[in-house]
Design an enzyme around this catalytic site. Sequence first.
Site, PDB file in Angstrom:
ATOM      1  N   LYS A  42     -44.129   3.027  89.097  1.00 43.31           N
ATOM      2  CA  LYS A  42     -43.003   3.485  89.362  1.00 43.31           C
ATOM      3  C   LYS A  42     -42.438   4.674  89.084  1.00 43.31           C
ATOM      4  O   LYS A  42     -41.462   5.288  89.344  1.00 43.31           O
ATOM      5  CB  LYS A  42     -41.863   2.204  89.461  1.00 43.31           C
ATOM      6  CG  LYS A  42     -42.275   0.998  90.122  1.00 43.31           C
ATOM      7  CD  LYS A  42     -42.182   1.199  91.720  1.00 43.31           C
ATOM      8  CE  LYS A  42     -42.446  -0.076  92.280  1.00 43.31           C
ATOM      9  NZ  LYS A  42     -42.455   0.167  93.989  1.00 43.31           N
ATOM     10  N   SER A 256     -49.838  -8.246  88.623  1.00 40.86           N
ATOM     11  CA  SER A 256     -50.202  -8.096  90.002  1.00 40.86           C
ATOM     12  C   SER A 256     -51.516  -7.299  89.855  1.00 40.86           C
ATOM     13  O   SER A 256     -52.312  -7.216  90.889  1.00 40.86           O
ATOM     14  CB  SER A 256     -49.162  -6.921  90.345  1.00 40.86           C
ATOM     15  OG  SER A 256     -48.056  -7.237  90.227  1.00 40.86           O
TER      16      SER A 256
END
Lengths: 312, 98
Positions: A42, A256
């Site tokens: 991110k 993830s």
Amino acid sequence: MIFGDIAQAIGNTPLVGLPRLSPDGYHLYLKLEGQNPTGSVKDRVAKYLIEEAERYGLLSPGQRVLEPTSGNTGIGLAAICQVKGYPLTCVMPENTSEERKQLLTMFGVEIVHSPATEGSNGAVRMAQQLAADDPSVYMPFQYGNAANSLAHYETTGPEIIADLPDVTAFVAGLGTGGTVTGVGRRLKAWNPDVKIYAAEPEYGDLVYGLRNLDEGYVPEVLDQDVLDSRIKVDSLRALEWTRRLASEEGIFAGVSTGASLAVAARVCGRLPEGAKIVALSPDGGWKYLSTGAYAPGDVKEIASAISGTLWA
Amino acid sequence: MPVVRIPSVLRKHTGGEAKITADGTSVREVFDSLTTAHPGLADNLFDDDGLRGFINVYVDDEDIRYVSGLDTPVEDGSEIAIMPAVAGGASSPQRVGR
């Protein structure tokens, strides 16, 4: 490598082979986005959200930035906004973990709490209300902002092509859809035969229980046409692959990552022998230690105990 | 027979059942059997254009959009999962007005 400041040190992450986890005849690689300055993919998105807003005159010096997030995007935005001189407000449910609140507070972020009972949807609603009431703030809103996928089109994708020009397939998790959309478009522009697969986390009933089918949500950033397949992965399988990654390849990643590896291994059967598959690891495991995902014990019991919070 | 997994928000139409077996060799046929047995599901799964946009359907974990849609074949023991579209995990929005 030397950089002028932290904002310039984003990207150019390692692409690491996984010879011990690759099925016979195939080559899996993992792009370690946890190596970014604040520890997640991110950082790329945060930088683009802010710099695109600057470029288009949506953000002026010293203007307050507001975003509903308690996760990686908030942490990435916090660092970028800090060095660029934008005060940042993050709206998050009041039950957000203490470690994240402390991290954001240390970065100088103003935290606004939304009711825990309304979950993250409540945070989004509150952020939208705050932004509507106060025109002096700028809300980048990663779910609907093209700068999100652009970050991957202009940085993540070209890095993969430079390191592995004969890449056969790419796998990433589905959150905002920014990664698969941006990287997918770039890789397919490079070679239309490249396959793009999305790993979709299968949440626990606790999460789905809050969803109303009339208010479903498909993020605007996601381009479903760039995908060749979308495969769901449950908590147990994701956790098993995350643990194997640590024990067999020495890489400590978030859950993830395990989901994307499960998909990467699954799709090998439909790719030609010798195929090179890149999976993207969005972050390391550090922020998830307190969930218990890495605790010793029976992985099935752990998976079922934490399936409601694992992907948060 | 294939097994259909019902999301919690739709279980009020199935008497609380989370897993229902229904006959058919494609997703379409299975859904026909399912909505015949549980008529309340029909409006929640379909609108005039077919499957509603905010519903994802998976056969053995694969999104049917990328297989053959409602014509995706199923076999004895296949798992058909109906799931609300969710993005970004527990910290995601449901709907965003823009």
